[in-house]
Design an enzyme around this catalytic site. Sequence first.
Site, PDB file in Angstrom:
ATOM      1  N   ARG A  21       0.889  -1.177   0.000  1.00 56.39           N
ATOM      2  CA  ARG A  21       0.000   0.000   0.000  1.00 56.39           C
ATOM      3  C   ARG A  21       0.917   1.214   0.000  1.00 56.39           C
ATOM      4  O   ARG A  21       1.735   1.395   0.909  1.00 56.39           O
ATOM      5  CB  ARG A  21      -0.895   0.016   1.240  1.00 56.39           C
ATOM      6  CG  ARG A  21      -1.567   1.374   1.454  1.00 56.39           C
ATOM      7  CD  ARG A  21      -2.656   1.347   2.483  1.00 56.39           C
ATOM      8  NE  ARG A  21      -3.829   0.664   1.974  1.00 56.39           N
ATOM      9  CZ  ARG A  21      -5.024   0.710   2.559  1.00 56.39           C
ATOM     10  NH1 ARG A  21      -5.214   1.391   3.681  1.00 56.39           N
ATOM     11  NH2 ARG A  21      -6.055   0.072   2.031  1.00 56.39           N
ATOM     12  N   ASP A  76     -17.682   7.031  -0.699  1.00 56.19           N
ATOM     13  CA  ASP A  76     -16.361   6.867  -0.070  1.00 56.19           C
ATOM     14  C   ASP A  76     -16.063   8.172   0.665  1.00 56.19           C
ATOM     15  O   ASP A  76     -16.749   9.189   0.471  1.00 56.19           O
ATOM     16  CB  ASP A  76     -15.296   6.554  -1.148  1.00 56.19           C
ATOM     17  CG  ASP A  76     -13.934   6.168  -0.541  1.00 56.19           C
ATOM     18  OD1 ASP A  76     -13.870   5.899   0.675  1.00 56.19           O
ATOM     19  OD2 ASP A  76     -12.939   6.145  -1.297  1.00 56.19           O
ATOM     20  N   GLN A 117     -10.118  -4.020  -3.263  1.00 55.88           N
ATOM     21  CA  GLN A 117     -11.413  -3.605  -2.721  1.00 55.88           C
ATOM     22  C   GLN A 117     -12.538  -3.904  -3.706  1.00 55.88           C
ATOM     23  O   GLN A 117     -13.589  -4.426  -3.343  1.00 55.88           O
ATOM     24  CB  GLN A 117     -11.374  -2.093  -2.425  1.00 55.88           C
ATOM     25  CG  GLN A 117     -12.681  -1.558  -1.901  1.00 55.88           C
ATOM     26  CD  GLN A 117     -13.009  -2.098  -0.515  1.00 55.88           C
ATOM     27  OE1 GLN A 117     -12.179  -2.017   0.387  1.00 55.88           O
ATOM     28  NE2 GLN A 117     -14.188  -2.653  -0.339  1.00 55.88           N
ATOM     29  N   HIS A 119      -7.519   0.961  -6.205  1.00 52.57           N
ATOM     30  CA  HIS A 119      -7.692   0.055  -5.055  1.00 52.57           C
ATOM     31  C   HIS A 119      -8.374  -1.229  -5.554  1.00 52.57           C
ATOM     32  O   HIS A 119      -9.516  -1.524  -5.214  1.00 52.57           O
ATOM     33  CB  HIS A 119      -8.539   0.748  -3.985  1.00 52.57           C
ATOM     34  CG  HIS A 119      -8.466   0.107  -2.637  1.00 52.57           C
ATOM     35  ND1 HIS A 119      -7.620  -0.944  -2.347  1.00 52.57           N
ATOM     36  CD2 HIS A 119      -9.138   0.367  -1.473  1.00 52.57           C
ATOM     37  CE1 HIS A 119      -7.782  -1.297  -1.079  1.00 52.57           C
ATOM     38  NE2 HIS A 119      -8.694  -0.526  -0.528  1.00 52.57           N
ATOM     39  N   ARG A 138     -13.219  -8.963   1.592  1.00 49.70           N
ATOM     40  CA  ARG A 138     -11.808  -8.651   1.325  1.00 49.70           C
ATOM     41  C   ARG A 138     -10.968  -9.890   1.622  1.00 49.70           C
ATOM     42  O   ARG A 138     -10.051 -10.244   0.879  1.00 49.70           O
ATOM     43  CB  ARG A 138     -11.321  -7.489   2.214  1.00 49.70           C
ATOM     44  CG  ARG A 138     -11.968  -6.140   1.933  1.00 49.70           C
ATOM     45  CD  ARG A 138     -11.525  -5.571   0.608  1.00 49.70           C
ATOM     46  NE  ARG A 138     -10.077  -5.409   0.527  1.00 49.70           N
ATOM     47  CZ  ARG A 138      -9.394  -4.373   1.008  1.00 49.70           C
ATOM     48  NH1 ARG A 138     -10.033  -3.372   1.575  1.00 49.70           N
ATOM     49  NH2 ARG A 138      -8.079  -4.307   0.878  1.00 49.70           N
ATOM     50  N   CYS A 179     -16.357   1.333   1.027  1.00 54.55           N
ATOM     51  CA  CYS A 179     -15.196   0.466   1.296  1.00 54.55           C
ATOM     52  C   CYS A 179     -14.741   0.552   2.745  1.00 54.55           C
ATOM     53  O   CYS A 179     -14.037  -0.332   3.215  1.00 54.55           O
ATOM     54  CB  CYS A 179     -14.053   0.823   0.346  1.00 54.55           C
ATOM     55  SG  CYS A 179     -13.359   2.462   0.604  1.00 54.55           S
TER      56      CYS A 179
END
Length: 308
Positions: free
Chosen positions: A107, A225, A137, A134, A294, A266
């Site tokens: 990340r 988000d 996700q 991402h 996930r 998310c």
Amino acid sequence: MKHFLDIHQTEVDDLKGMISAARKIKSARDGKGRAERDADAPLTGKMVALIFEKPSTRTRVSFDVGARQLGAETMLLSGAEMQLGHGETIADTARVLSRYVDTIMIRTFEENTLREMAEYASVPVINGLTNESHPCQIMADVMTYEEHRGSIAGKKVVWTGDGNNVCTSFLHAAGQFGFDLTFSGPETLDPSPEAMGFARGKGSRVVIERDAMKAVEGADLVVADTWLSMHDPQSARERRHNQLRPYQVNAELMAEADPDALFMHCLPAHRNEEVTSEVMDGPQSVIFDEAENRLHAQKAIMRWCMGV
Ligand code: CP
Ligand code: NVA
């Protein structure tokens, strides 16, 4: 070498295969006792490095738990504590780590860091979020939509707020999985033109509608988000909040969507900012299924990367 860097750069059949493997992993695990689960450990003897240059709860825990459930050992590394944060090049880091570990999940900030890591690593590299994307996700999100409502192909997804990294991966997924995406947010926060172009090029209908109420009409899935991502400066906070308030997902907005519409986020969410608690905790919300998935989706991604 199979890296998992972005949804638009992975073959559709592979993406679909990973989602279907994730579903099998999930149902097998639900039905098994501990002894049987432990026997099913295809990554025994493998080491997975988990590098974080930004905070994380879900990605960190789900990759760590998932790798261990598959029999691997994990090594959690913070970017700041590595020489990576002190001038060693990404390329050298990638070459060194490849001599010790079997997979690298990272990340990071710049997409280029991820790309360079993948270019120089001789083990698979997995994108655990960059400023621009991402993908893990959205694999979990597609899996979640499909377990609740069946195929996502042909459905209308509405993204509200900031056209950010998660939105980009949704657009990539729109192209690959064949759904349509409407973006509703202010012009200054429009999604990446390349990502919109990718989805359109694959035949998806991608629409920008500034009026949130109109945007969600007939939506099968409404997504929100955070208004300020980890890479955004705190100084942008007040302006963002003023700009984005009309795009809050609340009961009134959800009422304009299809009655069967789902709500996704998310996480982490800022309750009563981008979405009200009423919607987050309401019957259309599948946010905790997304978080759980996930784990299953990433186990499928790690298995695909390592070919087991
Ligand atoms: N959704 C997600 O990636 O969460 P974390 O930042 O907690 O990993
Ligand atoms: N857009 C958010 C997603 C967090 C998982 C961020 O980049 O901070």
